[in-house]
Scaffold this active site. Structure first.
Site, PDB file in Angstrom:
ATOM      1  CB  SER A 133     112.703  31.829 183.571  1.00 30.01           C
ATOM      2  OG  SER A 133     112.311  33.175 183.354  1.00 30.01           O
ATOM      3  CE1 TYR A 146     116.710  31.985 178.764  1.00 33.36           C
ATOM      4  CE2 TYR A 146     114.844  33.398 179.302  1.00 33.36           C
ATOM      5  CZ  TYR A 146     115.955  32.666 179.699  1.00 33.36           C
ATOM      6  OH  TYR A 146     116.294  32.605 181.036  1.00 33.36           O
TER       7      TYR A 146
END
Length: 271
Positions: A133, A146
């Site tokens: 990501s 996260y």
């Protein structure tokens, strides 16, 4: 390989979103595709074989890989996509909740990779694409845990890539920006919410939701995976869209204090 016979691909977390889009893109590109989901799939998309796999369970991972080998005889491409999200202040999650998140996003990825690497070594080659990501290289307030899992995936992937190149294996990263999936709706809730963070958490959640609603289609990420999987001279990192590439360049070249200021403005945080 010609377009009709690129090889056998395994995509984890392929029940929907990025995983399903990736599985379909690889099937269209000529791969024989096996997708996995934690719960038994009720049906498979055309041309894709769905298998049950819980990446937090070593026996489940071993069983899934064994089924692929039994049916196809080899694995040429592994796409590690399975993962969970968590939007909260870091202090609002217990260590046990952090462990649970890491068990899926990091250790789950490692379990599947460790099961597939011996097969690729015996074959004399293969490619592993890990879905990271943009938060693997930028901070993301109110998703610290996260974000830290994605930073871990980046460090693991880059290091492993150097280790396995002598065996004809490459480990690559695809880095999506905000993508129109159910990630925000399926995100885990903090297990010890604190009122002191209520306003800032709500603001951060609203920023995430707006960004996801206007984000890239999952198919954009799927095409980035195909590019990484089929590149003759692969790069380590594949930012998945214009937005992701822009962030990557900003992070590399904008002075830290300016990037920090811009980030806080984007997240509606006080300066």
């Amino acid at each position: 390989m010609n377009n009709k016979h690129r090889g056998v691909a395994v995509v984890t977390g392929a029940a929907g979103g990025i995983g399903l889009a990736t599985a379909k893109a690889l099937q269209s590109a000529g791969y024989r595709v096996f997708g996995t989901s934690r719960k038994a799939a009720t049906g498979s998309p055309p041309g894709i074989t769905m298998l049950s796999c819980d990446v937090t369970d070593a026996d489940s991972v071993a069983s899934m890989v064994s089924q692929v080998i039994s049916q196809a005889g080899r694995i040429d491409l592994l796409v590690n996509n399975a993962g969970n999200a968590l939007i909260a202040g870091a202090e609002e999650s217990s260590v046990e909740q952090a462990k649970t998140l890491f068990d899926v996003n990091v250790f789950g990825l490692i379990r599947v990779t460790n099961e597939v690497l011996p097969i690729m070594r015996r074959q004399g080659g293969g490619r592993i694409v890990n879905i990271s990501s943009v938060v693997g290289f930028v901070p993301s307030p109110f998703s610290a845990l996260y974000t830290s899992t994605k930073h871990a995936v980046e460090g693991y992937s880059e290091s492993l890539d150097h280790e396995v190149r002598p065996f004809g294996i490459r480990v690559l990263l695809v880095e999506p920006a905000f993508t129109r999936t159910a990630l925000d709706h399926n995100a885990t809730k903090p297990d010890r919410m604190m009122s002191v963070y209520d306003q800032a958490r709500a603001t951060a959640t609203a920023v995430w939701n707006r960004a996801i609603e206007t984000g890239d289609a999952p198919e954009v990420v799927g095409q980035a995976v195909v590019t990484a999987a089929t590149a003759t001279s692969p790069k380590l990192r594949y930012p998945a869209s214009k937005q992701a590439r822009r962030l990557y360049l900003l992070r590399r070249f904008v002075p830290a204090h300016a990037f920090d200021k811009s980030l806080r403005k984007q997240m509606n945080l006080p300066s």
